[in-house]
Design a protein around this motif. Structure first.
Motif, short mmCIF file in Angstrom:
data_model
loop_
_atom_site.label_atom_id
_atom_site.label_comp_id
_atom_site.label_asym_id
_atom_site.label_seq_id
_atom_site.Cartn_x
_atom_site.Cartn_y
_atom_site.Cartn_z
N ASP A 110 0.84 -0.94 -0.13
CA ASP A 110 0.21 0.28 -0.18
C ASP A 110 0.82 0.92 -0.02
OD1 ASP A 110 -2.82 -1.57 0.09
OD2 ASP A 110 -2.62 -1.40 2.57
N GLU A 111 2.04 1.17 0.50
CA GLU A 111 2.72 2.09 0.52
C GLU A 111 4.03 2.32 -0.39
OE1 GLU A 111 5.53 1.70 4.20
OE2 GLU A 111 4.19 1.57 5.35
N LYS A 114 0.98 3.71 -2.99
CA LYS A 114 0.83 5.55 -2.75
C LYS A 114 1.73 6.51 -3.21
CE LYS A 114 -1.87 7.67 0.89
NZ LYS A 114 -2.28 7.76 2.32
N LYS A 115 3.01 6.11 -2.66
CA LYS A 115 4.42 6.80 -3.30
C LYS A 115 4.34 6.90 -4.59
CE LYS A 115 9.63 6.24 -3.06
NZ LYS A 115 10.28 5.89 -2.16
N GLY A 117 1.74 6.76 -6.60
CA GLY A 117 0.27 7.08 -7.57
C GLY A 117 -0.16 6.12 -7.62
N TYR A 118 0.13 4.73 -7.95
CA TYR A 118 -0.71 3.60 -8.59
C TYR A 118 -2.12 3.79 -7.75
CZ TYR A 118 3.48 2.24 -11.37
OH TYR A 118 3.95 2.17 -12.62
N ALA A 119 -2.80 3.00 -8.38
CA ALA A 119 -4.71 2.84 -8.27
C ALA A 119 -4.32 1.43 -8.22
CB ALA A 119 -5.12 3.61 -8.26
#
Length: 140
Positions: A110-111, A114-115, A117-119
């Motif tokens: 998850d980190e 997020k770092k 910008g992936y979804a």
């Protein structure tokens, strides 16, 4: 239109493939499942085994990994696979598998997502080793 696992039509051959997977502790190749079914007297073709394994995969009922030789192998996880993310500790000799959770791995994934910008991120982690039974069998 995709059918949910609950609404998937059960067939005798599909049930036989499922039972062959459930009868083992680990991951099995389609050829292994086919051989077990034929040895048990089932009249089923290899292509039918592959078709059912693919349907189970599509419905999230089996987990799929590639063994050290690159062969695709399957393990029936049923409802535990659908909606419950888990990883496996797999014996590289006999294919026995243990379902394991990896909360630290989940947080890390998850980190990282997020770092950068992936979804809609997904991941698969398999840990390979030698199970106690196989390790004991190789001891002098």
């Amino acid at each position: 239109m995709t059918t949910s696992p609950e609404r998937r039509r059960s067939t005798t051959q599909g049930d036989a493939v499922k039972d062959a997977l459930l009868g083992q502790d680990g991951f099995r190749s389609a050829q292994d499942v086919y051989a077990d079914l034929r040895a048990g007297g089932q009249k089923i073709g290899l292509s039918t085994v592959y078709r059912h394994l693919q349907a189970f995969t599509d419905h999230g009922l089996v987990d799929v990994i590639h063994n050290a030789d690159g062969e695709t192998t399957y393990r029936y996880c049923g409802d535990s696979a659908a909606g419950h993310h888990h990883h496996h500790l797999v014996c590289r000799r006999c294919g026995r598998a243990e379902e394991v959770e990896g909360r630290a791995v989940e947080r890390w994934a998850d980190e990282i997502a997020k770092k950068f910008g992936y979804a809609d991120v997904d991941h698969t982690i398999e840990v390979f080793g030698t199970c106690p039974d196989c390790a004991a069998a190789t001891q002098p």
